[in-house]
Design a protein around this motif. Structure first.
Motif: not given
Length: 273
Positions: A215-233
């Motif tokens: 799928a084409c995926v968009y992640f809404i970062n509501l919980k201010n995920e860590s930089n590590t998680s954002v980099n994974y995404l």
């Protein structure tokens, strides 16, 4: 016996149960018997839909040894304070695995830290499926703060269908029905994630599952995920935004995704043996 404790609840959601289901099924394919431990009955029911037929409900991380016995092994996926229990578990159990919760996590005793993306292989197989022209929104399994309802104007007239969470209340579902053109029941989760062309979510696990499905995926970062998680995404070709209003659906998606399930399970097997 191997026990897998996944922290769950109506304020937390079921991301850890979905990850647990992927790992448990792969372990069982390798001949390892594994029992799921959760915090509430609803999580156990959701686990059945994911292919895990048997689970045990306990209250907190401190109650793992009320079920697991000396010589057993445990996998723990929880941000809870263990109040000294982890040291006890490491001394009593054959092997203890702990999922990394933040970049600051380090080995404290003799536990093995697990890290990475673990997604059920059924989503890898879904890459072959023809995708339906659907913009599917799945906030999370819980919306305790009524984020969707409080931002209802953002969903008007953009053709988004809502996948309800397992912890949504009936009255809340009635309110949401006035906003979205179509609501889908939580039991449809696996099918919809595999078949939808576009998925919008604030669930890390769902984002990875949908991307690996193609799928084409968009992640809404509501919980201010860590930089590590954002980099994974980002590394998986998932666009990270702060609000649904920031999404540009005309942007071409990046066809990148990777699943570390096999490596994670092999690391567990190596330690168990």
């Amino acid at each position: 016996m191997l026990y897998y404790y996944a922290y769950t609840g109506h304020k937390i959601g079921l991301d850890r149960v979905k990850k647990a289901a992927a790992v448990i099924k792969e372990l069982e394919n390798n001949g390892i018997e594994c029992r799921l431990l959760v915090n509430d009955f609803r999580a156990g029911l959701a686990a059945r839909e994911l292919g895990i037929t048997d689970s045990i409900t306990i209250e907190t991380i401190q109650d793992i040894d009320a079920v697991a016995q000396s010589g057993n092994s445990v996998i723990i996926d929880s941000p809870e304070d263990d109040h000294g229990r982890l040291e006890k578990y490491c001394s009593e159990f054959h092997a203890v695995f702990v999922w990394r919760q933040s970049v600051e996590d380090v080995v404290r005793f003799s536990e093995t830290i697990l890290d990475g993306i673990a997604v059920d292989k059924i989503y890898e197989e879904a890459i072959k499926l023809e995708k339906k022209e659907r913009k599917l929104f799945f906030l999370n399994d819980a919306d305790y703060d009524k984020v969707i309802l409080n931002n209802s104007s953002l969903f008007e007239d953009i053709g988004i269908e809502l996948l309800l969470g397992h912890y949504f209340f009936v009255k809340y579902e009635d309110d949401l029905a006035k906003i979205f053109s179509k609501l889908h029941e939580p039991e449809e989760y696996m099918e919809l994630i595999q078949e939808s062309k576009t998925v919008i979510t604030s669930s890390l696990q769902t984002a990875f599952e949908a991307k690996i499905s193609g799928a084409c995926v968009y992640f809404i970062n509501l919980k201010n995920e860590s930089n590590t998680s954002v980099n994974y995404l980002s590394f998986n070709g998932i666009e990270v935004v702060d609000s649904i209003s920031e999404i540009d659906f005309s942007t071409k998606c990046i066809d990148t995704s990777f699943n570390q399930l096999e490596k994670i399970v092999q690391d567990i097997l190596l330690k168990l043996n």
